[in-house]
Design a protein around this motif. Structure first.
Motif, PDB file in Angstrom:
ATOM      1  N   VAL A 191      10.228  33.727 -18.571  1.00  0.00           N
ATOM      2  CA  VAL A 191      10.963  32.509 -18.248  1.00  0.00           C
ATOM      3  C   VAL A 191      11.311  32.525 -16.766  1.00  0.00           C
ATOM      4  CG1 VAL A 191      13.095  31.216 -18.646  1.00  0.00           C
ATOM      5  CG2 VAL A 191      11.860  32.239 -20.573  1.00  0.00           C
ATOM      6  N   LEU A 192      11.137  31.363 -16.112  1.00  0.00           N
ATOM      7  CA  LEU A 192      11.452  31.250 -14.698  1.00  0.00           C
ATOM      8  C   LEU A 192      12.834  30.644 -14.512  1.00  0.00           C
ATOM      9  CD1 LEU A 192       8.043  29.898 -13.320  1.00  0.00           C
ATOM     10  CD2 LEU A 192       8.806  32.274 -13.511  1.00  0.00           C
ATOM     11  N   THR A 193      13.432  30.909 -13.375  1.00  0.00           N
ATOM     12  CA  THR A 193      14.729  30.322 -13.046  1.00  0.00           C
ATOM     13  C   THR A 193      14.616  28.807 -13.058  1.00  0.00           C
ATOM     14  OG1 THR A 193      14.147  30.607 -10.714  1.00  0.00           O
ATOM     15  CG2 THR A 193      15.564  32.280 -11.708  1.00  0.00           C
ATOM     16  N   ASP A 194      15.730  28.128 -13.292  1.00  0.00           N
ATOM     17  CA  ASP A 194      15.673  26.687 -13.543  1.00  0.00           C
ATOM     18  C   ASP A 194      15.460  25.858 -12.289  1.00  0.00           C
ATOM     19  OD1 ASP A 194      18.152  27.058 -12.417  1.00  0.00           O
ATOM     20  OD2 ASP A 194      19.298  26.324 -14.132  1.00  0.00           O
ATOM     21  N   ARG A 195      15.755  26.424 -11.121  1.00  0.00           N
ATOM     22  CA  ARG A 195      15.508  25.676  -9.899  1.00  0.00           C
ATOM     23  C   ARG A 195      14.036  25.801  -9.537  1.00  0.00           C
ATOM     24  NH1 ARG A 195      15.921  28.152  -4.292  1.00  0.00           N
ATOM     25  NH2 ARG A 195      15.182  26.489  -2.961  1.00  0.00           N
ATOM     26  N   GLY A 196      13.371  24.686  -9.263  1.00  0.00           N
ATOM     27  CA  GLY A 196      11.959  24.789  -8.933  1.00  0.00           C
ATOM     28  C   GLY A 196      11.457  23.608  -8.149  1.00  0.00           C
ATOM     29  N   SER A 197      10.274  23.772  -7.599  1.00  0.00           N
ATOM     30  CA  SER A 197       9.647  22.720  -6.824  1.00  0.00           C
ATOM     31  C   SER A 197       8.563  22.043  -7.669  1.00  0.00           C
ATOM     32  CB  SER A 197       9.019  23.323  -5.564  1.00  0.00           C
ATOM     33  OG  SER A 197       8.368  22.371  -4.792  1.00  0.00           O
ATOM     34  N   PRO A 198       8.527  20.713  -7.771  1.00  0.00           N
ATOM     35  CA  PRO A 198       9.381  19.823  -6.985  1.00  0.00           C
ATOM     36  C   PRO A 198      10.833  19.796  -7.479  1.00  0.00           C
ATOM     37  CG  PRO A 198       7.986  18.547  -8.446  1.00  0.00           C
ATOM     38  CD  PRO A 198       7.527  19.974  -8.565  1.00  0.00           C
ATOM     39  N   ILE A 199      11.727  19.869  -6.526  1.00  0.00           N
ATOM     40  CA  ILE A 199      13.155  19.879  -6.820  1.00  0.00           C
ATOM     41  C   ILE A 199      13.656  18.439  -6.825  1.00  0.00           C
ATOM     42  CG2 ILE A 199      15.415  20.731  -6.074  1.00  0.00           C
ATOM     43  CD1 ILE A 199      13.823  22.899  -4.454  1.00  0.00           C
ATOM     44  N   GLY A 200      14.082  17.987  -7.971  1.00  0.00           N
ATOM     45  CA  GLY A 200      14.574  16.618  -8.049  1.00  0.00           C
ATOM     46  C   GLY A 200      15.847  16.443  -7.233  1.00  0.00           C
ATOM     47  N   PHE A 201      15.915  15.386  -6.462  1.00  0.00           N
ATOM     48  CA  PHE A 201      17.128  15.130  -5.689  1.00  0.00           C
ATOM     49  C   PHE A 201      17.253  13.634  -5.439  1.00  0.00           C
ATOM     50  CE2 PHE A 201      13.758  15.696  -2.597  1.00  0.00           C
ATOM     51  CZ  PHE A 201      13.998  14.708  -1.653  1.00  0.00           C
ATOM     52  N   ASP A 202      18.497  13.200  -5.303  1.00  0.00           N
ATOM     53  CA  ASP A 202      18.790  11.821  -4.937  1.00  0.00           C
ATOM     54  C   ASP A 202      20.097  11.824  -4.175  1.00  0.00           C
ATOM     55  OD1 ASP A 202      20.880  12.054  -6.821  1.00  0.00           O
ATOM     56  OD2 ASP A 202      19.648  11.168  -8.418  1.00  0.00           O
ATOM     57  N   GLU A 203      20.688  10.642  -4.021  1.00  0.00           N
ATOM     58  CA  GLU A 203      21.920  10.549  -3.221  1.00  0.00           C
ATOM     59  C   GLU A 203      23.090  11.292  -3.864  1.00  0.00           C
ATOM     60  OE1 GLU A 203      21.673   7.042  -6.000  1.00  0.00           O
ATOM     61  OE2 GLU A 203      20.325   8.060  -4.585  1.00  0.00           O
ATOM     62  N   ASN A 204      22.988  11.630  -5.148  1.00  0.00           N
ATOM     63  CA  ASN A 204      24.072  12.337  -5.828  1.00  0.00           C
ATOM     64  C   ASN A 204      23.875  13.856  -5.870  1.00  0.00           C
ATOM     65  OD1 ASN A 204      25.413   9.888  -6.567  1.00  0.00           O
ATOM     66  ND2 ASN A 204      23.871   9.590  -8.172  1.00  0.00           N
ATOM     67  N   THR A 205      22.737  14.330  -5.388  1.00  0.00           N
ATOM     68  CA  THR A 205      22.467  15.774  -5.392  1.00  0.00           C
ATOM     69  C   THR A 205      23.386  16.480  -4.407  1.00  0.00           C
ATOM     70  OG1 THR A 205      20.149  15.322  -5.909  1.00  0.00           O
ATOM     71  CG2 THR A 205      20.670  17.525  -5.096  1.00  0.00           C
ATOM     72  N   ASN A 206      23.857  17.683  -4.773  1.00  0.00           N
ATOM     73  CA  ASN A 206      24.725  18.425  -3.847  1.00  0.00           C
ATOM     74  C   ASN A 206      23.969  18.704  -2.558  1.00  0.00           C
ATOM     75  OD1 ASN A 206      23.831  21.430  -3.601  1.00  0.00           O
ATOM     76  ND2 ASN A 206      23.650  20.997  -5.791  1.00  0.00           N
ATOM     77  N   PRO A 207      24.667  18.789  -1.435  1.00  0.00           N
ATOM     78  CA  PRO A 207      24.002  18.875  -0.124  1.00  0.00           C
ATOM     79  C   PRO A 207      23.029  20.039   0.007  1.00  0.00           C
ATOM     80  CG  PRO A 207      26.329  18.360   0.156  1.00  0.00           C
ATOM     81  CD  PRO A 207      26.134  18.673  -1.312  1.00  0.00           C
ATOM     82  N   ILE A 208      23.357  21.185  -0.585  1.00  0.00           N
ATOM     83  CA  ILE A 208      22.457  22.333  -0.464  1.00  0.00           C
ATOM     84  C   ILE A 208      21.167  22.085  -1.233  1.00  0.00           C
ATOM     85  CG2 ILE A 208      22.170  24.793  -0.976  1.00  0.00           C
ATOM     86  CD1 ILE A 208      25.177  25.133  -0.534  1.00  0.00           C
ATOM     87  N   GLY A 209      21.297  21.589  -2.468  1.00  0.00           N
ATOM     88  CA  GLY A 209      20.114  21.273  -3.251  1.00  0.00           C
ATOM     89  C   GLY A 209      19.252  20.223  -2.588  1.00  0.00           C
ATOM     90  N   ARG A 210      19.883  19.229  -1.998  1.00  0.00           N
ATOM     91  CA  ARG A 210      19.133  18.177  -1.321  1.00  0.00           C
ATOM     92  C   ARG A 210      18.385  18.732  -0.109  1.00  0.00           C
ATOM     93  NH1 ARG A 210      19.041  12.664  -1.288  1.00  0.00           N
ATOM     94  NH2 ARG A 210      18.260  11.741   0.636  1.00  0.00           N
ATOM     95  N   GLU A 211      19.043  19.631   0.621  1.00  0.00           N
ATOM     96  CA  GLU A 211      18.415  20.218   1.808  1.00  0.00           C
ATOM     97  C   GLU A 211      17.130  20.958   1.436  1.00  0.00           C
ATOM     98  OE1 GLU A 211      19.644  23.073   5.613  1.00  0.00           O
ATOM     99  OE2 GLU A 211      20.921  23.022   3.822  1.00  0.00           O
ATOM    100  N   PHE A 212      17.188  21.765   0.377  1.00  0.00           N
ATOM    101  CA  PHE A 212      15.988  22.480  -0.061  1.00  0.00           C
ATOM    102  C   PHE A 212      14.953  21.512  -0.633  1.00  0.00           C
ATOM    103  CE2 PHE A 212      18.860  26.274  -0.302  1.00  0.00           C
ATOM    104  CZ  PHE A 212      18.149  27.068   0.597  1.00  0.00           C
ATOM    105  N   GLY A 213      15.416  20.515  -1.408  1.00  0.00           N
ATOM    106  CA  GLY A 213      14.500  19.555  -2.003  1.00  0.00           C
ATOM    107  C   GLY A 213      13.740  18.764  -0.967  1.00  0.00           C
ATOM    108  N   GLU A 214      14.396  18.390   0.124  1.00  0.00           N
ATOM    109  CA  GLU A 214      13.752  17.598   1.153  1.00  0.00           C
ATOM    110  C   GLU A 214      12.659  18.379   1.874  1.00  0.00           C
ATOM    111  OE1 GLU A 214      17.056  16.290   3.479  1.00  0.00           O
ATOM    112  OE2 GLU A 214      17.334  14.448   2.300  1.00  0.00           O
ATOM    113  N   PHE A 215      12.702  19.709   1.765  1.00  0.00           N
ATOM    114  CA  PHE A 215      11.624  20.519   2.337  1.00  0.00           C
ATOM    115  C   PHE A 215      10.556  20.818   1.289  1.00  0.00           C
ATOM    116  CE2 PHE A 215       9.623  24.602   3.323  1.00  0.00           C
ATOM    117  CZ  PHE A 215       9.106  24.337   4.577  1.00  0.00           C
TER     118      PHE A 215
END
Length: 314
Positions: A191-215
């Protein structure tokens, strides 16, 4: 063919290479050389490790190319069990293995006839910053160390972001990992960790998650080998083995900590710099965040890195 998130500079050449680490894992790497490279002479070499979850076709390749443009031999590699490097199961991570990958890169670089063995430095990005420091603690062939947006993965996994875990939190995580080990042992797919790419993000995503998702999840940084997930049971290794225990022993070899002014990870570099002995420097990039230093050339302090390695690899 590997696809890269950046264009190859007309000032460098890139060679695909591979070599084994001491665990027998075949490491896939790219060797960057200046275009007018003279292989009959000895040169300084710089090894670049990717962010935790990243691969050589992303930020570490950008840094390798930048350093090759400035006259260095530069090597960017995929970590064991990840990218185009070998190892099963895929996407495993380990404190010992990822530190070993830096020493294996030194083995490779130091056996090239055009590299001066006394002039080998490393750049560690994000999680590789901690791995690079840990490698340098025991591998005295590494003469100078620079970290970019450093993450201490052992501290993050054992203690949580900004050391927020309670003892109950830690025990709950370890109990879940222990159960997962049974499942893995019985032949179930890891089983892999739940965070993965593509990382879903929108205007409600926490800033750290959004920063990684945008990359990792946009054309800016996306690569199919960089899913930013690891096997759940990998965390046990990091939770048990601190990476920076012997950081003082690196002295008198220099460490340069580079971090963005607004990086959420800034405390890792600040605390590691306090622990390190001289010579050391904490260099703050104005207006930059954590991920800005992965690929945004307007923030990457190439001249600072060139000066640091030119001074200390001679």
């Amino acid at each position: 063919m590997p696809n890269y998130i950046f264009e190859l500079s007309d000032k460098v050449t890139r060679r695909s290479v591979s070599y084994n680490n001491r665990f027998g894992i075949k490491i896939a790497a790219d060797l960057y050389l200046p275009k007018d490279f003279d292989e009959s002479k000895k040169h300084a070499a710089i090894i670049i490790g990717a962010p935790y979850g990243g691969v050589k076709e992303q930020g570490s390749g950008i840094y390798a190319q930048n350093m090759a443009e400035r006259g260095f031999v530069a090597l960017a590699f995929d970590p064991s069990y990840n990218g185009y490097s070998s190892g099963e199961p895929r996407h495993l991570s380990s404190a010992d293995l990822f530190v070993e990958d830096f020493s294996a890169a030194v083995d490779f670089a130091g056996t090239r006839p055009f590299v001066d063995r006394n002039q080998i430095g490393v750049i560690g990005m994000c999680g590789s910053g901690g791995f690079a420091i840990s490698a340098a603690q025991v591998d005295r062939r590494i003469k100078a160390i620079a970290t970019i947006s450093m993450y201490d993965i052992s501290r993050a996994q054992a203690s949580g972001f900004k050391d927020s875990f309670t003892e109950e939190d830690r025990n709950r995580i370890l109990d879940a990992i222990a159960e997962q080990r049974y499942a893995d042992f019985e032949g179930n797919p890891p089983v892999l960790t739940d965070r993965g790419s593509p990382i879903g993000f929108d205007e409600n995503t926490n800033p750290i998650g959004r920063e990684f998702g945008e990359f990792y999840s946009t054309p800016r940084g996306y690569h199919p080998n960089s899913i930013t997930q690891f096997t759940v049971t990998s965390s046990m290794s990091f939770m048990n083995f601190p990476l920076l225990t012997y950081i003082k022993s690196i002295s008198p070899r220099p460490i340069l900590f580079i971090i963005g002014e607004h990086a959420h990870s800034r405390y890792f570099s600040e605390d590691a710099c306090k622990l390190a002995a001289e010579p050391k420097e904490l260099y703050i990039v104005p207006n930059a965040g954590h991920v800005d230093l992965y690929d945004r050339t307007e923030f990457i302090p190439s001249e600072k890195l060139e000066a640091f390695f030119t001074e200390n690899l001679k």
